[in-house]
Design a protein around this motif. Structure first.
Motif, PDB file in Angstrom:
ATOM      1  N   LEU A  59       0.866  -1.106  -0.317  1.00 36.71           N
ATOM      2  CA  LEU A  59       0.209  -0.193   0.114  1.00 36.71           C
ATOM      3  C   LEU A  59       0.937   1.345  -0.385  1.00 36.71           C
ATOM      4  O   LEU A  59       0.543   2.519  -1.052  1.00 36.71           O
ATOM      5  N   GLY A  60       1.798   1.447   0.824  1.00 35.41           N
ATOM      6  CA  GLY A  60       3.056   1.875   0.583  1.00 35.41           C
ATOM      7  C   GLY A  60       3.323   1.897  -0.377  1.00 35.41           C
ATOM      8  O   GLY A  60       3.697   3.493  -1.122  1.00 35.41           O
ATOM      9  N   LEU A  61       3.590   1.234  -1.257  1.00 35.60           N
ATOM     10  CA  LEU A  61       4.725   1.606  -2.767  1.00 35.60           C
ATOM     11  C   LEU A  61       3.354   1.851  -3.650  1.00 35.60           C
ATOM     12  O   LEU A  61       3.733   2.949  -4.427  1.00 35.60           O
ATOM     13  N   THR A  64       2.886   5.905  -3.039  1.00 33.81           N
ATOM     14  CA  THR A  64       4.310   6.953  -3.164  1.00 33.81           C
ATOM     15  C   THR A  64       4.304   6.668  -5.267  1.00 33.81           C
ATOM     16  O   THR A  64       4.313   8.290  -5.882  1.00 33.81           O
ATOM     17  N   VAL A  65       4.360   5.563  -5.617  1.00 37.52           N
ATOM     18  CA  VAL A  65       3.998   6.444  -6.923  1.00 37.52           C
ATOM     19  C   VAL A  65       3.403   6.656  -7.508  1.00 37.52           C
ATOM     20  O   VAL A  65       3.136   7.339  -8.092  1.00 37.52           O
ATOM     21  N   GLY A  66       2.116   6.576  -6.717  1.00 38.36           N
ATOM     22  CA  GLY A  66       0.968   7.638  -7.470  1.00 38.36           C
ATOM     23  C   GLY A  66       0.908   8.633  -7.246  1.00 38.36           C
ATOM     24  O   GLY A  66       0.553   9.181  -7.700  1.00 38.36           O
ATOM     25  N   PHE A  67       1.343   9.100  -6.048  1.00 36.82           N
ATOM     26  CA  PHE A  67       1.848  10.782  -5.689  1.00 36.82           C
ATOM     27  C   PHE A  67       2.652  11.287  -6.865  1.00 36.82           C
ATOM     28  O   PHE A  67       2.877  12.330  -7.260  1.00 36.82           O
ATOM     29  N   TYR A  68       3.758  10.312  -6.822  1.00 40.50           N
ATOM     30  CA  TYR A  68       4.605  10.692  -7.546  1.00 40.50           C
ATOM     31  C   TYR A  68       4.459  10.739  -9.317  1.00 40.50           C
ATOM     32  O   TYR A  68       4.752  12.068 -10.194  1.00 40.50           O
TER      33      TYR A  68
END
Length: 149
Positions: A59-61, A64-68
């Motif tokens: 979920l954290g990954l 993070t990818v989504g916000f990037y």
């Protein structure tokens, strides 16, 4: 008792509605001698899905990818808007000159019409406002002005 039975014949008799408790001691179920066999929980509760830390890491990954990707998209959009704005700034003087030419053409038509209408009034100068303040203020000239027709 009889009155109730006669009135409500469809109800069972009050005497048979409950059973008087017996004087015997209660019978309690007991486990077999030696106890019950052990339950094989590994067979019943098989491992289902990832562990908790794996869910949190995934979920954290994903977040993070989504916000990037959101950040990169916003940067691209800002760059696109800036290039569009620069293009507009580059052609703004030409567009303003074209708008000024259109304004002057409409103003000339309106002044000719005003001169034709007010030719019998002494001291009237076409295009001069009776509210002259000494400072230039362009008159509102609409594209769909009835005077142009």
């Amino acid at each position: 008792r009889h009155t109730l039975v006669r009135c409500c014949a469809f109800l069972p008799s009050i005497a048979t509605m409950s059973v008087r408790p017996s004087n015997l001691p209660p019978i309690q179920d007991m486990p077999p001698p030696g106890g019950f066999p052990k339950v094989d929980t590994a067979r019943i509760f098989e491992r289902r899905g990832p562990k908790g830390w794996q869910l949190w890491a995934g979920l954290g990954l994903a977040i993070t990818v989504g916000f990037y990707r959101v950040k990169k998209t916003n940067e691209e959009r800002a760059q696109q808007h800036m290039s569009e704005r620069r293009a507009r700034y580059a052609i703004a003087p030409m567009l303003q000159a074209e708008a000024d030419r259109e304004y002057l053409a409409r103003e000339e038509v309106i002044r000719k019409r005003e001169a034709e209408i007010m030719k019998g009034v002494p001291g009237w100068t076409p295009g001069k406002s009776p509210y002259w303040s000494g400072k230039f203020m362009p008159r509102r000239v609409y594209d769909f002005d009835k005077n142009l027709k």
